[in-house]
Design a protein around this motif. Structure first.
Motif, PDB file in Angstrom:
ATOM      1  N   GLN A   1       9.681  18.721  20.242  1.00 49.79           N
ATOM      2  CA  GLN A   1      10.553  19.222  18.848  1.00 49.79           C
ATOM      3  C   GLN A   1      10.826  17.662  17.765  1.00 49.79           C
ATOM      4  O   GLN A   1      10.169  16.554  18.199  1.00 49.79           O
ATOM      5  CB  GLN A   1      11.968  19.502  19.259  1.00 49.79           C
ATOM      6  N   ALA A   2      11.336  18.243  16.672  1.00 43.93           N
ATOM      7  CA  ALA A   2      11.000  17.883  15.701  1.00 43.93           C
ATOM      8  C   ALA A   2      12.123  16.050  15.842  1.00 43.93           C
ATOM      9  O   ALA A   2      13.250  16.662  16.282  1.00 43.93           O
ATOM     10  CB  ALA A   2      11.465  18.017  14.289  1.00 43.93           C
ATOM     11  N   VAL A   3      11.895  14.950  15.209  1.00 40.54           N
ATOM     12  CA  VAL A   3      12.895  13.977  15.499  1.00 40.54           C
ATOM     13  C   VAL A   3      12.868  13.597  14.117  1.00 40.54           C
ATOM     14  O   VAL A   3      12.904  14.140  13.124  1.00 40.54           O
ATOM     15  CB  VAL A   3      12.103  13.126  16.307  1.00 40.54           C
ATOM     16  N   GLU A   4      14.127  12.458  13.620  1.00 37.99           N
ATOM     17  CA  GLU A   4      14.286  12.343  12.311  1.00 37.99           C
ATOM     18  C   GLU A   4      14.367  10.906  12.465  1.00 37.99           C
ATOM     19  O   GLU A   4      14.525  10.407  13.544  1.00 37.99           O
ATOM     20  CB  GLU A   4      15.972  12.837  11.923  1.00 37.99           C
ATOM     21  N   VAL A   5      14.013  10.538  11.359  1.00 36.77           N
ATOM     22  CA  VAL A   5      13.777   8.984  11.378  1.00 36.77           C
ATOM     23  C   VAL A   5      14.622   8.245   9.269  1.00 36.77           C
ATOM     24  O   VAL A   5      14.525   9.530   8.961  1.00 36.77           O
ATOM     25  CB  VAL A   5      12.503   8.452  10.790  1.00 36.77           C
ATOM     26  N   THR A   6      15.356   7.411   9.679  1.00 37.15           N
ATOM     27  CA  THR A   6      15.743   7.140   8.160  1.00 37.15           C
ATOM     28  C   THR A   6      15.202   5.976   7.708  1.00 37.15           C
ATOM     29  O   THR A   6      14.402   4.753   8.130  1.00 37.15           O
ATOM     30  CB  THR A   6      17.461   6.197   8.432  1.00 37.15           C
ATOM     31  N   LEU A   7      14.950   6.204   6.237  1.00 37.62           N
ATOM     32  CA  LEU A   7      13.833   5.654   4.982  1.00 37.62           C
ATOM     33  C   LEU A   7      14.804   4.627   4.816  1.00 37.62           C
ATOM     34  O   LEU A   7      15.772   4.535   3.589  1.00 37.62           O
ATOM     35  CB  LEU A   7      13.744   6.475   4.144  1.00 37.62           C
ATOM     36  N   GLU A   8      14.297   3.175   5.409  1.00 40.54           N
ATOM     37  CA  GLU A   8      15.323   2.173   5.337  1.00 40.54           C
ATOM     38  C   GLU A   8      15.282   1.854   4.098  1.00 40.54           C
ATOM     39  O   GLU A   8      15.655   1.223   3.167  1.00 40.54           O
ATOM     40  CB  GLU A   8      15.773   0.946   5.841  1.00 40.54           C
ATOM     41  N   ARG A   9      13.543   1.376   3.151  1.00 39.19           N
ATOM     42  CA  ARG A   9      13.273   0.677   2.016  1.00 39.19           C
ATOM     43  C   ARG A   9      11.805   1.121   1.682  1.00 39.19           C
ATOM     44  O   ARG A   9      11.274   1.910   2.216  1.00 39.19           O
ATOM     45  CB  ARG A   9      14.185  -0.601   2.332  1.00 39.19           C
ATOM     46  N   ILE A  10      11.842   1.103   0.314  1.00 42.45           N
ATOM     47  CA  ILE A  10      10.427   0.792  -0.002  1.00 42.45           C
ATOM     48  C   ILE A  10      10.324  -0.677  -0.343  1.00 42.45           C
ATOM     49  O   ILE A  10      10.285  -1.367  -1.159  1.00 42.45           O
ATOM     50  CB  ILE A  10      10.241   1.392  -0.901  1.00 42.45           C
ATOM     51  N   GLU A  11       9.103  -1.349  -0.412  1.00 48.92           N
ATOM     52  CA  GLU A  11       8.451  -2.728  -1.007  1.00 48.92           C
ATOM     53  C   GLU A  11       7.604  -2.183  -1.667  1.00 48.92           C
ATOM     54  O   GLU A  11       6.733  -1.986  -0.964  1.00 48.92           O
ATOM     55  CB  GLU A  11       8.683  -3.705   0.413  1.00 48.92           C
ATOM     56  N   ARG A  12       7.244  -3.029  -2.870  1.00 46.21           N
ATOM     57  CA  ARG A  12       5.958  -2.313  -3.455  1.00 46.21           C
ATOM     58  C   ARG A  12       5.482  -4.004  -3.944  1.00 46.21           C
ATOM     59  O   ARG A  12       6.057  -5.077  -3.232  1.00 46.21           O
ATOM     60  CB  ARG A  12       7.029  -2.056  -5.338  1.00 46.21           C
ATOM     61  N   ARG A  13       4.078  -3.959  -4.059  1.00 45.07           N
ATOM     62  CA  ARG A  13       3.485  -5.284  -3.738  1.00 45.07           C
ATOM     63  C   ARG A  13       2.517  -5.266  -5.469  1.00 45.07           C
ATOM     64  O   ARG A  13       2.039  -4.556  -5.779  1.00 45.07           O
ATOM     65  CB  ARG A  13       2.590  -4.965  -2.860  1.00 45.07           C
ATOM     66  N   PRO A  14       2.007  -6.279  -5.594  1.00 47.56           N
ATOM     67  CA  PRO A  14       1.230  -6.235  -6.504  1.00 47.56           C
ATOM     68  C   PRO A  14      -0.239  -5.710  -5.949  1.00 47.56           C
ATOM     69  O   PRO A  14      -0.577  -5.945  -5.095  1.00 47.56           O
ATOM     70  CB  PRO A  14       0.946  -7.727  -6.785  1.00 47.56           C
ATOM     71  N   ALA A  15      -0.334  -5.409  -7.238  1.00 47.25           N
ATOM     72  CA  ALA A  15      -2.235  -5.195  -7.209  1.00 47.25           C
ATOM     73  C   ALA A  15      -3.005  -5.372  -6.809  1.00 47.25           C
ATOM     74  O   ALA A  15      -3.050  -7.131  -6.875  1.00 47.25           O
ATOM     75  CB  ALA A  15      -2.366  -3.796  -8.820  1.00 47.25           C
ATOM     76  N   LEU A  16      -4.024  -5.096  -5.992  1.00 46.15           N
ATOM     77  CA  LEU A  16      -4.633  -6.239  -5.290  1.00 46.15           C
ATOM     78  C   LEU A  16      -5.907  -6.434  -6.507  1.00 46.15           C
ATOM     79  O   LEU A  16      -6.461  -7.696  -6.164  1.00 46.15           O
ATOM     80  CB  LEU A  16      -5.605  -5.830  -4.249  1.00 46.15           C
ATOM     81  N   ALA A  17      -6.448  -5.359  -7.743  1.00 52.09           N
ATOM     82  CA  ALA A  17      -6.788  -5.663  -8.384  1.00 52.09           C
ATOM     83  C   ALA A  17      -6.814  -5.224  -9.679  1.00 52.09           C
ATOM     84  O   ALA A  17      -7.246  -3.933  -9.865  1.00 52.09           O
ATOM     85  CB  ALA A  17      -8.702  -6.023  -8.119  1.00 52.09           C
ATOM     86  N   PRO A  18      -5.910  -6.497 -10.755  1.00 58.68           N
ATOM     87  CA  PRO A  18      -5.638  -4.872 -11.873  1.00 58.68           C
ATOM     88  C   PRO A  18      -7.169  -4.250 -11.917  1.00 58.68           C
ATOM     89  O   PRO A  18      -8.116  -5.123 -12.249  1.00 58.68           O
ATOM     90  CB  PRO A  18      -5.099  -6.918 -12.652  1.00 58.68           C
ATOM     91  N   GLY A  19      -5.962  -3.136 -12.310  1.00 62.18           N
ATOM     92  CA  GLY A  19      -7.438  -2.292 -13.668  1.00 62.18           C
ATOM     93  C   GLY A  19      -7.939  -1.388 -12.325  1.00 62.18           C
ATOM     94  O   GLY A  19      -8.613  -0.891 -12.828  1.00 62.18           O
ATOM     95  N   LEU A  20      -8.103  -1.632 -10.977  1.00 61.41           N
ATOM     96  CA  LEU A  20      -8.825  -1.332 -10.437  1.00 61.41           C
ATOM     97  C   LEU A  20      -7.841  -0.430  -9.527  1.00 61.41           C
ATOM     98  O   LEU A  20      -8.947   0.286  -8.416  1.00 61.41           O
ATOM     99  CB  LEU A  20      -9.938  -2.066  -9.252  1.00 61.41           C
ATOM    100  N   ASP A  21      -7.085  -0.257  -9.022  1.00 65.48           N
ATOM    101  CA  ASP A  21      -6.152   0.271  -8.743  1.00 65.48           C
ATOM    102  C   ASP A  21      -5.492   1.196  -8.515  1.00 65.48           C
ATOM    103  O   ASP A  21      -5.520   1.909 -10.307  1.00 65.48           O
ATOM    104  CB  ASP A  21      -4.254  -0.616  -7.933  1.00 65.48           C
TER     105      ASP A  21
END
Length: 97
Positions: free
Chosen positions: A24-44
């Protein structure tokens, strides 16, 4: 198929998300989003980010890809990995590069 972005998940922060599991399906809570800097500017192709989910201790998910019903455009196939659990919760992370 468009790439998912942090903005696709922002409305779901703090809300429960349905995960397709067997038997059966379960539920989880989306607690947060963490943004990170681009690995290679202009290439991501997109801004790298991670989603962090919490679940009750009794909800045990393996490191695998599951269908997450986050509403908009979903369900989405998202690969999660387990993090160290706390006394009452399990923690999971999904990384988008």
């Amino acid at each position: 198929m468009p790439l998912l972005t942090p903005e696709d998940f922002e409305p779901w922060v703090g809300r429960r998300v349905r995960v397709s599991t067997v038997p059966q399906a379960v539920e989880v809570t989306l607690e947060r989003i963490e943004r990170r800097p681009a690995l290679a500017p202009g290439l991501d192709f997109r801004e790298p980010f991670s989603l962090f989910f919490d679940a009750p201790a009794g909800v045990y998910l393996l490191d695998a890809t599951y269908e997450f019903d986050c509403g908009k455009g979903g369900p989405h196939a998202i690969h999660i990995t387990q993090l160290v659990p706390s006394a009452t919760l399990r923690h999971y992370q999904a990384v988008f590069n």
